[in-house]
Design a protein around this motif. Structure first.
Motif, mmCIF file in Angstrom:
data_model
loop_
_atom_site.group_PDB
_atom_site.id
_atom_site.type_symbol
_atom_site.label_atom_id
_atom_site.label_comp_id
_atom_site.label_asym_id
_atom_site.label_seq_id
_atom_site.Cartn_x
_atom_site.Cartn_y
_atom_site.Cartn_z
ATOM 1 N N PHE A 1 -7.301 10.069 11.167
ATOM 2 C CA PHE A 1 -6.997 9.879 9.744
ATOM 3 C C PHE A 1 -8.313 9.878 8.993
ATOM 4 O O PHE A 1 -9.245 9.171 9.370
ATOM 5 N N ASN B 1 -5.933 14.772 3.008
ATOM 6 C CA ASN B 1 -5.385 15.427 1.830
ATOM 7 C C ASN B 1 -6.221 16.679 1.559
ATOM 8 O O ASN B 1 -7.289 16.621 0.958
ATOM 9 N N ALA C 1 0.439 10.362 2.919
ATOM 10 C CA ALA C 1 -0.156 9.770 1.712
ATOM 11 C C ALA C 1 0.302 8.315 1.548
ATOM 12 O O ALA C 1 0.379 7.795 0.437
ATOM 13 N N SER C 2 0.561 7.676 2.668
ATOM 14 C CA SER C 2 0.808 6.242 2.737
ATOM 15 C C SER C 2 0.015 5.780 3.953
ATOM 16 O O SER C 2 0.423 6.036 5.094
ATOM 17 N N MET C 3 -1.120 5.123 3.704
ATOM 18 C CA MET C 3 -2.050 4.848 4.810
ATOM 19 C C MET C 3 -1.373 4.144 5.974
ATOM 20 O O MET C 3 -1.606 4.478 7.141
ATOM 21 N N LYS D 1 -11.676 6.897 -1.566
ATOM 22 C CA LYS D 1 -10.601 6.262 -2.336
ATOM 23 C C LYS D 1 -10.201 4.910 -1.752
ATOM 24 O O LYS D 1 -9.793 4.020 -2.495
ATOM 25 N N TYR E 1 -10.098 9.807 5.008
ATOM 26 C CA TYR E 1 -10.207 9.889 3.553
ATOM 27 C C TYR E 1 -11.704 9.877 3.230
ATOM 28 O O TYR E 1 -12.317 8.827 3.119
ATOM 29 N N TRP F 1 0.185 14.550 6.605
ATOM 30 C CA TRP F 1 -0.357 13.712 5.531
ATOM 31 C C TRP F 1 0.811 13.091 4.775
ATOM 32 O O TRP F 1 1.482 13.746 4.006
ATOM 33 N N ASP G 1 0.838 -1.196 0.000
ATOM 34 C CA ASP G 1 0.000 0.000 0.000
ATOM 35 C C ASP G 1 0.873 1.246 0.000
ATOM 36 O O ASP G 1 1.889 1.298 0.684
ATOM 37 N N GLY G 2 0.448 2.227 -0.818
ATOM 38 C CA GLY G 2 1.206 3.477 -0.865
ATOM 39 C C GLY G 2 2.386 3.362 -1.818
ATOM 40 O O GLY G 2 3.363 4.100 -1.732
HETATM 41 P P1 P6P Z 1 -3.912 10.692 -2.075
HETATM 42 C C1 P6P Z 1 -1.907 5.269 -1.384
HETATM 43 O O1 P6P Z 1 -2.044 5.369 -2.780
HETATM 44 C C2 P6P Z 1 -3.304 5.251 -0.763
HETATM 45 O O2 P6P Z 1 -4.035 4.166 -1.232
HETATM 46 C C3 P6P Z 1 -3.190 5.233 0.756
HETATM 47 O O3 P6P Z 1 -2.072 4.534 1.188
HETATM 48 C C4 P6P Z 1 -3.098 6.708 1.104
HETATM 49 O O4 P6P Z 1 -3.636 7.007 2.376
HETATM 50 C C5 P6P Z 1 -3.947 7.367 0.013
HETATM 51 O O5 P6P Z 1 -3.971 6.466 -1.101
HETATM 52 C C6 P6P Z 1 -3.333 8.679 -0.459
HETATM 53 O O6 P6P Z 1 -4.262 9.261 -1.379
HETATM 54 O O7 P6P Z 1 -5.191 11.058 -2.799
HETATM 55 O O8 P6P Z 1 -3.585 11.647 -0.950
HETATM 56 O O9 P6P Z 1 -2.741 10.422 -2.972
#
Ligand code: P6P
Length: 351
Positions: A273, A221, A257-259, A287, A275, A255, A129-130
């Motif tokens: 957190f 984000n 951007a890696s969950m 997402k 989304y 942020w 992931d990420g």
């Molecule tokens: P954005 C990584 O692609 C992911 O699936 C998650 O790990 C992360 O939290 C999210 O998308 C980031 O999304 O829109 O900020 O790029």
């Protein structure tokens, strides 16, 4: 010399799982599953750690050799996405503990090949992931979720995986960061293990993680702000107003951007957190994917005293309709998740 008190010795993952089995928290089949997944994560950690030297950065090439390989999510696959997926499939095929597997990188679930014995568990995972962060050397991770296979199923299909998150018997992630850590729950607390690279084994470094109920830190984000629904706009407006607004305290923002990295931070020091749903892709409910991202993370967070909702209801109660469905995610410090959810519920009842 006085021998160290029993609890002062670092427990290996194996010893921890044996003790959990003795406590009745898992059976030998599930213990084997966790150990096999942990071993696969060690192999992924080695591949990720090689970076540019491993020849596995960048986009995977489509089978025909023309252009990037695209997964079921419509996203370009990284070479490491494909490699990580293959490592998890191969590691889990022969053990006899699984009836089937499902992955973010595979269109449909797969039964265990006929050549091998089948077990009673279903494994779902996001192998890396990420992964868009890989090429810029930011922490990424593997997320996994374990469900029981329904009784009497001869051949596993997608429909057998469609269980609410509260049915999970185990969940976890492995974060490939400055250190590689496995964070795991068997339904009796959330526990963290650090990879000892010299021994090649995970060592228990934090038993029973606890998320502070309050927080001053939110993760979202912000670039999507204009696409959010009204209650989400109102909630974040009040966070940004800080001590001069209705919340009466200042907030900080992170942020990555890696969950896995964002969730690991809030498991360690608190935070929320989010989304949320946004009208960028109105057909998608946010997402993040329910089955192998939101559900396992929600179980880990709840087991650490936190909360997780989709903005309106408990996330672990959401009934899945299809394997790769997405869901809005609000998770972390219990009081803050309740506050963010209150904005949505109040808005709905007023409209
Ligand atoms: P954005 C990584 O692609 C992911 O699936 C998650 O790990 C992360 O939290 C999210 O998308 C980031 O999304 O829109 O900020 O790029």
């Amino acid at each position: 010399a006085v021998s160290p008190a029993p609890d002062s010795t670092h427990r290996s993952l194996t010893r921890f799982l044996i003790e959990e089995q003795r406590a009745g928290h898992l059976n030998p089949e599930l213990r084997l599953l966790i150990e096999v997944v942990a071993r696969a994560c060690k192999r992924i950690s080695v591949a990720v750690g090689k970076g540019a030297l491993g020849g596995v950065l960048g986009d995977a090439v489509a089978a025909g050799g023309d252009g990037a390989s695209i997964n079921v999510q419509g996203e370009a696959q990284k070479k490491l996405d494909v490699l990580s997926n293959e490592i998890l499939l191969e590691a889990n095929a022969w053990g006899g503990h699984l009836a089937g597997l499902a992955s973010e990188e595979m269109d449909h679930s797969q039964p265990i090949p006929d050549a091998y014995p089948r077990g009673n568990y279903l494994l779902l995972f996001d192998p890396l992931d990420g992964s868009s962060n890989i090429d810029v050397n930011v922490s990424v991770g593997t997320i996994f979720s374990v469900l029981r296979c329904p009784e009497g199923v001869a051949e596993v299909g997608d429909q057998h995986f469609l269980q609410a998150g509260r049915e999970q018997v185990a969940a976890g992630y492995c974060i490939y960061g400055p250190s590689t850590m496995l964070v795991l729950t068997l339904g009796h607390g959330t526990h963290a293990f650090t990879l000892d690279r010299e021994q090649g084994s995970f060592v228990l470094t934090q038993r029973a993680m606890r998320i502070p109920e309050e927080t001053r830190e939110f993760a979202i984000n912000m670039s999507n702000q204009r696409h959010w629904e009204t209650p989400m706009q109102d909630y974040v407006r009040d966070l940004l107003a800080g001590s001069e607004g209705p919340r009466g305290k200042d907030f900080n923002m992170r942020w990555i951007a890696s969950m896995v990295a964002d969730v690991h931070r809030l498991l360690t020091r608190g935070g929320i957190f989010i989304y949320p749903w946004d009208r960028k892709d109105p057909g998608k409910a946010g997402k993040l994917r329910l089955m192998y991202e939101a559900n396992p993370m929600s179980m880990l967070v709840e087991q650490a005293g936190g909360a997780a909702t989709d903005g309106r209801e408990r996330l672990l109660d959401v009934l899945p309709g299809q394997l790769h469905q997405r869901v809005p995610v609000f998770l972390g410090s219990k009081r803050e998740v309740e506050e963010a959810t209150r904005y949505h519920v109040t808005h709905d009842s007023a409209t």
